[in-house]
Design a protein around this motif. Structure first.
Motif, PDB file in Angstrom:
ATOM      1  N   ARG A 136       0.731  -1.296   0.086  1.00  0.00           N
ATOM      2  CA  ARG A 136      -0.026  -0.063   0.044  1.00  0.00           C
ATOM      3  C   ARG A 136       0.941   1.333   0.095  1.00  0.00           C
ATOM      4  NH1 ARG A 136      -2.848   0.292   5.084  1.00  0.00           N
ATOM      5  NH2 ARG A 136      -3.469   2.319   4.296  1.00  0.00           N
ATOM      6  N   GLY A 137       2.104   1.083   0.332  1.00  0.00           N
ATOM      7  CA  GLY A 137       3.007   2.107   0.273  1.00  0.00           C
ATOM      8  C   GLY A 137       3.797   2.780  -1.059  1.00  0.00           C
ATOM      9  N   MET A 138       4.443   3.912  -0.732  1.00  0.00           N
ATOM     10  CA  MET A 138       5.243   4.437  -1.889  1.00  0.00           C
ATOM     11  C   MET A 138       6.578   3.848  -1.990  1.00  0.00           C
ATOM     12  SD  MET A 138       3.672   8.153  -1.298  1.00  0.00           S
ATOM     13  CE  MET A 138       4.854   9.182  -2.561  1.00  0.00           C
ATOM     14  N   THR A 139       7.246   3.257  -2.942  1.00  0.00           N
ATOM     15  CA  THR A 139       8.481   2.705  -2.960  1.00  0.00           C
ATOM     16  C   THR A 139       9.208   3.360  -4.005  1.00  0.00           C
ATOM     17  OG1 THR A 139       7.917   0.938  -4.458  1.00  0.00           O
ATOM     18  CG2 THR A 139       7.701   0.511  -1.987  1.00  0.00           C
ATOM     19  N   ASP A 140      10.862   3.511  -3.929  1.00  0.00           N
ATOM     20  CA  ASP A 140      11.769   4.050  -4.582  1.00  0.00           C
ATOM     21  C   ASP A 140      11.193   5.289  -5.146  1.00  0.00           C
ATOM     22  OD1 ASP A 140      13.077   1.820  -4.338  1.00  0.00           O
ATOM     23  OD2 ASP A 140      12.310   0.819  -6.171  1.00  0.00           O
ATOM     24  N   VAL A 141      10.888   6.491  -4.091  1.00  0.00           N
ATOM     25  CA  VAL A 141      10.514   7.621  -4.191  1.00  0.00           C
ATOM     26  C   VAL A 141      11.740   8.770  -4.481  1.00  0.00           C
ATOM     27  CG1 VAL A 141       9.186   9.632  -3.428  1.00  0.00           C
ATOM     28  CG2 VAL A 141       8.603   7.341  -2.991  1.00  0.00           C
ATOM     29  N   ARG A 142      11.750   9.258  -5.864  1.00  0.00           N
ATOM     30  CA  ARG A 142      12.822  10.202  -6.120  1.00  0.00           C
ATOM     31  C   ARG A 142      12.241  11.758  -5.824  1.00  0.00           C
ATOM     32  NH1 ARG A 142      16.949   7.708  -9.150  1.00  0.00           N
ATOM     33  NH2 ARG A 142      16.547   5.910  -9.982  1.00  0.00           N
ATOM     34  N   VAL A 143      13.144  12.292  -4.947  1.00  0.00           N
ATOM     35  CA  VAL A 143      12.654  13.610  -4.453  1.00  0.00           C
ATOM     36  C   VAL A 143      13.133  14.652  -5.422  1.00  0.00           C
ATOM     37  CG1 VAL A 143      13.043  12.702  -2.293  1.00  0.00           C
ATOM     38  CG2 VAL A 143      14.650  14.122  -3.008  1.00  0.00           C
ATOM     39  N   THR A 144      12.497  16.061  -5.526  1.00  0.00           N
ATOM     40  CA  THR A 144      12.901  16.971  -6.304  1.00  0.00           C
ATOM     41  C   THR A 144      13.999  17.785  -5.481  1.00  0.00           C
ATOM     42  OG1 THR A 144      11.101  18.360  -5.443  1.00  0.00           O
ATOM     43  CG2 THR A 144      10.703  17.156  -7.493  1.00  0.00           C
ATOM     44  N   SER A 145      13.988  17.824  -4.411  1.00  0.00           N
ATOM     45  CA  SER A 145      15.071  18.617  -3.476  1.00  0.00           C
ATOM     46  C   SER A 145      15.176  17.904  -2.181  1.00  0.00           C
ATOM     47  CB  SER A 145      14.915  20.043  -3.498  1.00  0.00           C
ATOM     48  OG  SER A 145      13.677  20.429  -2.840  1.00  0.00           O
ATOM     49  N   ALA A 146      16.482  18.217  -1.546  1.00  0.00           N
ATOM     50  CA  ALA A 146      16.518  17.788  -0.064  1.00  0.00           C
ATOM     51  C   ALA A 146      17.378  18.466   0.661  1.00  0.00           C
ATOM     52  CB  ALA A 146      17.059  16.259   0.112  1.00  0.00           C
ATOM     53  N   LYS A 147      17.160  19.245   1.433  1.00  0.00           N
ATOM     54  CA  LYS A 147      18.079  20.199   2.226  1.00  0.00           C
ATOM     55  C   LYS A 147      17.951  19.984   3.796  1.00  0.00           C
ATOM     56  CE  LYS A 147      18.473  25.178   2.834  1.00  0.00           C
ATOM     57  NZ  LYS A 147      17.641  26.483   2.556  1.00  0.00           N
ATOM     58  N   ALA A 148      19.420  19.887   4.249  1.00  0.00           N
ATOM     59  CA  ALA A 148      19.683  19.605   5.395  1.00  0.00           C
ATOM     60  C   ALA A 148      19.721  21.089   6.317  1.00  0.00           C
ATOM     61  CB  ALA A 148      21.083  18.873   5.819  1.00  0.00           C
ATOM     62  N   GLY A 149      19.105  21.029   7.302  1.00  0.00           N
ATOM     63  CA  GLY A 149      19.053  22.207   8.173  1.00  0.00           C
ATOM     64  C   GLY A 149      18.596  22.056   9.588  1.00  0.00           C
ATOM     65  N   ARG A 150      18.749  23.029  10.393  1.00  0.00           N
ATOM     66  CA  ARG A 150      18.308  22.985  11.884  1.00  0.00           C
ATOM     67  C   ARG A 150      16.652  23.576  11.897  1.00  0.00           C
ATOM     68  NH1 ARG A 150      22.032  22.377  15.883  1.00  0.00           N
ATOM     69  NH2 ARG A 150      24.178  22.842  15.448  1.00  0.00           N
ATOM     70  N   SER A 151      16.143  22.602  12.792  1.00  0.00           N
ATOM     71  CA  SER A 151      14.593  22.862  13.087  1.00  0.00           C
ATOM     72  C   SER A 151      14.485  24.476  13.631  1.00  0.00           C
ATOM     73  CB  SER A 151      13.898  21.962  13.988  1.00  0.00           C
ATOM     74  OG  SER A 151      12.673  22.336  14.395  1.00  0.00           O
ATOM     75  N   THR A 152      13.607  25.303  13.233  1.00  0.00           N
ATOM     76  CA  THR A 152      13.269  26.496  13.735  1.00  0.00           C
ATOM     77  C   THR A 152      12.580  26.268  15.201  1.00  0.00           C
ATOM     78  OG1 THR A 152      11.288  26.564  12.701  1.00  0.00           O
ATOM     79  CG2 THR A 152      12.995  27.524  11.392  1.00  0.00           C
ATOM     80  N   THR A 153      12.154  25.091  15.708  1.00  0.00           N
ATOM     81  CA  THR A 153      11.410  25.005  16.803  1.00  0.00           C
ATOM     82  C   THR A 153      12.314  24.724  17.992  1.00  0.00           C
ATOM     83  OG1 THR A 153      10.723  22.819  16.204  1.00  0.00           O
ATOM     84  CG2 THR A 153       9.188  24.693  15.795  1.00  0.00           C
ATOM     85  N   ASP A 154      13.092  23.643  17.681  1.00  0.00           N
ATOM     86  CA  ASP A 154      13.996  23.008  18.734  1.00  0.00           C
ATOM     87  C   ASP A 154      15.737  22.968  18.239  1.00  0.00           C
ATOM     88  OD1 ASP A 154      14.409  21.067  17.189  1.00  0.00           O
ATOM     89  OD2 ASP A 154      12.849  19.692  18.246  1.00  0.00           O
ATOM     90  N   GLY A 155      15.837  23.633  17.200  1.00  0.00           N
ATOM     91  CA  GLY A 155      17.399  23.591  16.785  1.00  0.00           C
ATOM     92  C   GLY A 155      17.955  22.247  16.422  1.00  0.00           C
ATOM     93  N   THR A 156      17.228  21.187  16.202  1.00  0.00           N
ATOM     94  CA  THR A 156      17.939  19.905  15.984  1.00  0.00           C
ATOM     95  C   THR A 156      18.028  19.887  14.309  1.00  0.00           C
ATOM     96  OG1 THR A 156      15.713  18.857  15.921  1.00  0.00           O
ATOM     97  CG2 THR A 156      16.791  18.676  18.000  1.00  0.00           C
ATOM     98  N   TRP A 157      18.980  18.864  14.236  1.00  0.00           N
ATOM     99  CA  TRP A 157      19.085  18.702  12.768  1.00  0.00           C
ATOM    100  C   TRP A 157      18.046  17.855  11.884  1.00  0.00           C
ATOM    101  CZ3 TRP A 157      22.342  21.355   9.575  1.00  0.00           C
ATOM    102  CH2 TRP A 157      23.316  21.961  10.221  1.00  0.00           C
ATOM    103  N   GLN A 158      17.547  18.266  10.786  1.00  0.00           N
ATOM    104  CA  GLN A 158      16.783  17.479   9.918  1.00  0.00           C
ATOM    105  C   GLN A 158      16.966  17.746   8.645  1.00  0.00           C
ATOM    106  OE1 GLN A 158      13.187  19.761  11.253  1.00  0.00           O
ATOM    107  NE2 GLN A 158      13.308  21.205   9.428  1.00  0.00           N
ATOM    108  N   VAL A 159      16.305  16.826   7.640  1.00  0.00           N
ATOM    109  CA  VAL A 159      16.391  17.224   6.305  1.00  0.00           C
ATOM    110  C   VAL A 159      15.059  17.306   5.673  1.00  0.00           C
ATOM    111  CG1 VAL A 159      17.164  15.876   4.071  1.00  0.00           C
ATOM    112  CG2 VAL A 159      18.372  15.620   6.189  1.00  0.00           C
ATOM    113  N   GLU A 160      14.691  18.463   5.132  1.00  0.00           N
ATOM    114  CA  GLU A 160      13.638  18.735   4.414  1.00  0.00           C
ATOM    115  C   GLU A 160      13.590  18.247   3.002  1.00  0.00           C
ATOM    116  OE1 GLU A 160      11.417  22.601   3.097  1.00  0.00           O
ATOM    117  OE2 GLU A 160      11.706  22.598   5.193  1.00  0.00           O
ATOM    118  N   VAL A 161      12.448  17.502   2.723  1.00  0.00           N
ATOM    119  CA  VAL A 161      12.560  16.768   1.633  1.00  0.00           C
ATOM    120  C   VAL A 161      11.289  17.265   0.812  1.00  0.00           C
ATOM    121  CG1 VAL A 161      11.858  14.617   0.215  1.00  0.00           C
ATOM    122  CG2 VAL A 161      13.439  14.671   2.111  1.00  0.00           C
TER     123      VAL A 161
END
Length: 237
Positions: A136-161
């Motif tokens: 039922r899921g989505m497999t082998d998804v290709r993203v248009t962009s991925a960006k590493a950065g810190r969360s604006t709420t708690d400062g932890t690292w994340q990747v926005e896809v």
């Protein structure tokens, strides 16, 4: 005259001036480059005394190339694009995402061969096992962009896809179909390279085509792992 007795005035003066500069400034970034080029320039000039003008032009061209390389912060023998800070060495392998609806989550490591995704225990949380529905899921998804950065709420690292238009529609449908289910079936598993990178829950359809990868638990990602993951996701897009 032979090579050992040829000392063109201009090349000799340039040679001595550059070596004096290196001695006075110490081992800065330009020092080895300038000293080496000064020696090479003098050798060229000695061998081409009869073509002094051509030899002098060659010296100027070589020194100019060195100045550009040093100003750019690179070696004069190699010029390449530097990877993002914190890259961990996996940049040659593109990463593809699977987004799968969660069917169960239990507090224990997955049994061998069960097909679940184990999150190892740490000092702050026990091990647990997540099972998801690949059909039922989505497999082998290709993203248009991925960006590493810190969360604006708690400062932890994340990747926005950011997903492409087709996958954005599929993602909205998938999250909408699980939004009203009881926990943990209102969660979706983010699986990359066979590893669980998160299992967020949803309360409504996510139509924006964006998701944030934070790890199995918030705070799991570091600068290095976030930048590495973002670069590999972009490589596969």
């Amino acid at each position: 005259m032979n090579d050992s007795t040829e000392h063109p005035l201009r090349a000799t003066s340039l040679h001595d001036a550059l070596h004096t500069h290196v001695l006075e400034t110490g081992a800065d970034a330009a020092g080895p480059c300038l000293a080496g080029l000064a020696d090479d320039a003098l050798r060229v000039a000695r061998r081409r005394q009869r073509l002094a003008r051509a030899g002098a032009a060659a010296v100027v061209a070589v020194v100019a190339a060195c100045a550009v390389a040093v100003a750019d912060g690179t070696s004069p023998h190699a010029h390449g694009v530097r990877p993002a800070a914190g890259v961990t060495g996996n940049t040659g392998k593109a990463a593809l995402i699977s987004i799968l609806p969660v069917t169960s989550s239990t507090e224990a490591a997955c049994a061998h061969g069960s097909g679940g995704y184990t999150v190892r225990a740490s000092a702050t949380h026990p091990a647990f096992c997540v099972h998801a529905d690949r059909a039922r899921g989505m497999t082998d998804v290709r993203v248009t962009s991925a960006k590493a950065g810190r969360s604006t709420t708690d400062g932890t690292w994340q990747v926005e896809v950011t997903l492409g238009s087709t996958d954005r529609t599929r993602f909205a449908a998938l999250t909408g179909s699980i939004a009203g289910a009881p926990a943990p079936r209102n969660e979706f598993a983010i699986v990359i390279d066979g590893k669980l990178w998160g299992n967020p829950s949803v309360t409504s359809s996510l139509t924006g085509g964006r998701l944030e990868i934070v790890g199995a638990f918030i705070g799991d990602l570091t600068s290095a792992t976030a930048h590495d993951l973002a670069l590999r996701l972009n490589t596969g897009s």
